[in-house]
Enzyme design. Structure first.
Site, PDB file in Angstrom:
ATOM      1  N   SER A 130       0.936   2.774 -15.411  1.00 28.44           N
ATOM      2  CA  SER A 130       1.504   4.085 -15.438  1.00 28.44           C
ATOM      3  C   SER A 130       0.287   5.238 -14.946  1.00 28.44           C
ATOM      4  O   SER A 130      -1.061   4.959 -15.177  1.00 28.44           O
ATOM      5  CB  SER A 130       1.885   4.491 -16.830  1.00 28.44           C
TER       6      SER A 130
ATOM      7  N   HIS B 240       7.583   1.626 -22.248  1.00 30.41           N
ATOM      8  CA  HIS B 240       6.767   2.749 -21.920  1.00 30.41           C
ATOM      9  C   HIS B 240       7.916   3.799 -21.144  1.00 30.41           C
ATOM     10  O   HIS B 240       7.977   4.976 -21.359  1.00 30.41           O
ATOM     11  CB  HIS B 240       5.459   2.633 -21.019  1.00 30.41           C
ATOM     12  N   ASN B 241       8.136   3.134 -20.291  1.00 30.88           N
ATOM     13  CA  ASN B 241       9.130   4.081 -19.343  1.00 30.88           C
ATOM     14  C   ASN B 241      10.433   4.331 -20.161  1.00 30.88           C
ATOM     15  O   ASN B 241      10.973   5.544 -19.685  1.00 30.88           O
ATOM     16  CB  ASN B 241       9.636   3.013 -17.979  1.00 30.88           C
TER      17      ASN B 241
ATOM     18  N   GLU C  53       9.448   7.274 -21.844  1.00 32.65           N
ATOM     19  CA  GLU C  53       9.245   8.339 -20.905  1.00 32.65           C
ATOM     20  C   GLU C  53      10.653   9.024 -20.417  1.00 32.65           C
ATOM     21  O   GLU C  53      10.892  10.219 -20.318  1.00 32.65           O
ATOM     22  CB  GLU C  53       8.464   7.836 -19.562  1.00 32.65           C
TER      23      GLU C  53
ATOM     24  N   LYS D 177       4.990  -2.023 -20.581  1.00 37.80           N
ATOM     25  CA  LYS D 177       5.419  -1.032 -19.575  1.00 37.80           C
ATOM     26  C   LYS D 177       6.873  -0.680 -19.392  1.00 37.80           C
ATOM     27  O   LYS D 177       7.145   0.556 -19.159  1.00 37.80           O
ATOM     28  CB  LYS D 177       4.848  -1.461 -18.206  1.00 37.80           C
TER      29      LYS D 177
ATOM     30  N   ARG E 102       2.820   4.245  -2.491  1.00 42.66           N
ATOM     31  CA  ARG E 102       2.213   5.696  -2.998  1.00 42.66           C
ATOM     32  C   ARG E 102       1.162   5.187  -4.264  1.00 42.66           C
ATOM     33  O   ARG E 102       0.063   5.754  -4.423  1.00 42.66           O
ATOM     34  CB  ARG E 102       3.238   6.467  -3.729  1.00 42.66           C
ATOM     35  N   MET E 103       1.723   3.880  -5.126  1.00 43.78           N
ATOM     36  CA  MET E 103       0.703   3.550  -5.941  1.00 43.78           C
ATOM     37  C   MET E 103      -0.373   2.613  -5.452  1.00 43.78           C
ATOM     38  O   MET E 103      -1.366   2.705  -5.883  1.00 43.78           O
ATOM     39  CB  MET E 103       1.611   2.878  -6.808  1.00 43.78           C
ATOM     40  N   GLY E 104       0.174   1.806  -4.675  1.00 41.23           N
ATOM     41  CA  GLY E 104      -0.956   0.586  -3.913  1.00 41.23           C
ATOM     42  C   GLY E 104      -1.888   1.421  -3.211  1.00 41.23           C
ATOM     43  O   GLY E 104      -3.060   0.959  -3.329  1.00 41.23           O
TER      44      GLY E 104
ATOM     45  N   LEU F 115       0.754  -1.138   0.210  1.00 42.30           N
ATOM     46  CA  LEU F 115      -0.185   0.061  -0.209  1.00 42.30           C
ATOM     47  C   LEU F 115       0.778   1.275   0.010  1.00 42.30           C
ATOM     48  O   LEU F 115       0.598   2.152   0.563  1.00 42.30           O
ATOM     49  CB  LEU F 115      -0.945   0.102   1.338  1.00 42.30           C
TER      50      LEU F 115
END
Length: 306
Positions: free
Chosen positions: A121, A176-177, A180, A173, A10-12, A8
């Site tokens: 993302s 993708h990064n 980025e 992904k 920042r993303m989770g 849990l």
């Protein structure tokens, strides 16, 4: 749908909150007790262990993990094997190397457990704006968990896709990064050049804002450039040290393996490495060579610096 969420950060944490707001039931666990409490305050069921997470779910059970790549993910996946049954689903939404995903998928299939990999993302804005989701694994399982994906995505019919078999989601992904990295580097270099042209005394914050509308280089990243420059046009309080999550490296390594040139992404990755060096040896050697062959002046480092 009812599912477990392990991890849990920042993303989770934000993903859990978006799922709860979307009407899903969540059983959550994290090594940080405060993170569990935060999710509980939004309606989740808090658990004290991964075992308790699984025991609070109904078959076929769905457990989503959002953990750092490597040992933390390996440890939790191995731990979950003891509690999951054939037909259950494990979703890995972390920044995982696709090759590790393929190996874990093969291992879990021996227990009849389905592994789904999801490249994600959206960063800290995902809670409000939704996430871009790239999914790999069994397509039938993708269809089964699609209600979860629809809730996390920016819209029920936008921003998520089935990418292919195991590892495909994490591979997409990864690339993708890498893209980025290149985009960020181009913006950084362009605005540095603008800022360096003293003759025109550019308002680079205004330039960023102007480019956001109608320009061919407009993007969400440019929106964030504009926001950062509005807050502090000089960025005096920001260090030039730039970290990398690892996916840019994997992208470059994959390009070497496939023989596909990606010079912009490679240069952007190398620039991140350089950003972490103070007085890099290569630069000092260049200066020394100019002195050796041409007698050019060398700036010496003071004792306080050296």
């Amino acid at each position: 749908m009812k599912l477990g969420m392990i991890g849990l950060g920042r993303m989770g944490g934000n993903m859990a909150q978006r799922l709860l707001l979307g009407g899903h039931q969540l059983v959550v666990y994290d090594v940080n007790a405060q993170a569990i409490e935060n999710s509980r305050s939004h309606g989740a069921i808090g658990a004290s262990s991964i075992k308790e997470v699984v025991h609070n779910l109904v078959s076929p059970k769905i457990v989503w993990i959002m953990l750092p790549n490597g040992k933390p993910t390996d440890d939790v996946v191995d731990g979950l094997i003891a509690y999951l049954n054939p037909g259950d689903v494990l979703i890995d939404g972390g920044n995982t190397n696709y090759k590790d995903t393929q190996m874990r998928s093969s291992k879990l299939s021996g227990y009849g457990i389905h592994l789904i990999d999801v490249g994600i993302s959206g960063g800290i804005w995902g809670l409000s704006d939704g996430y871009s989701l790239m999914v790999g694994g069994d397509e039938d399982i993708f269809i089964h968990i699609e209600p979860i994906l629809k809730t996390l995505a920016p819209a029920p019919n936008l921003g998520y896709m089935y990418a292919g078999p195991s590892g495909a989601g994490h591979f997409v992904k990864m690339v993708h990064n890498g893209v980025e990295y290149g985009l960020m580097q181009a913006y950084a270099e362009g605005f540095e050049l603008l800022r360096s042209k003293d003759e025109f005394d550019f308002n680079i914050s205004q330039i960023a804002h102007t480019w956001r509308y109608g320009s061919v280089v407009r993007s969400w990243l440019l929106d964030l450039v504009s926001r950062a420059l509005d807050e502090d046009a000089s960025l005096e309080n920001v260090s030039s040290y730039v970290a990398d999550s690892g996916e840019g490296r994997w992208t470059v390594q994959e390009s070497v393996d496939l023989g596909v040139p990606i010079p912009v992404i490679t240069a952007a990755l190398q620039q991140r490495f350089r950003s972490r060096q103070e007085q890099p040896f290569s630069g000092r050697l260049l200066a020394a060579l100019r002195y050796q062959f041409g007698g050019h002046a060398v700036q010496e480092v003071s004792k306080s610096e050296g």
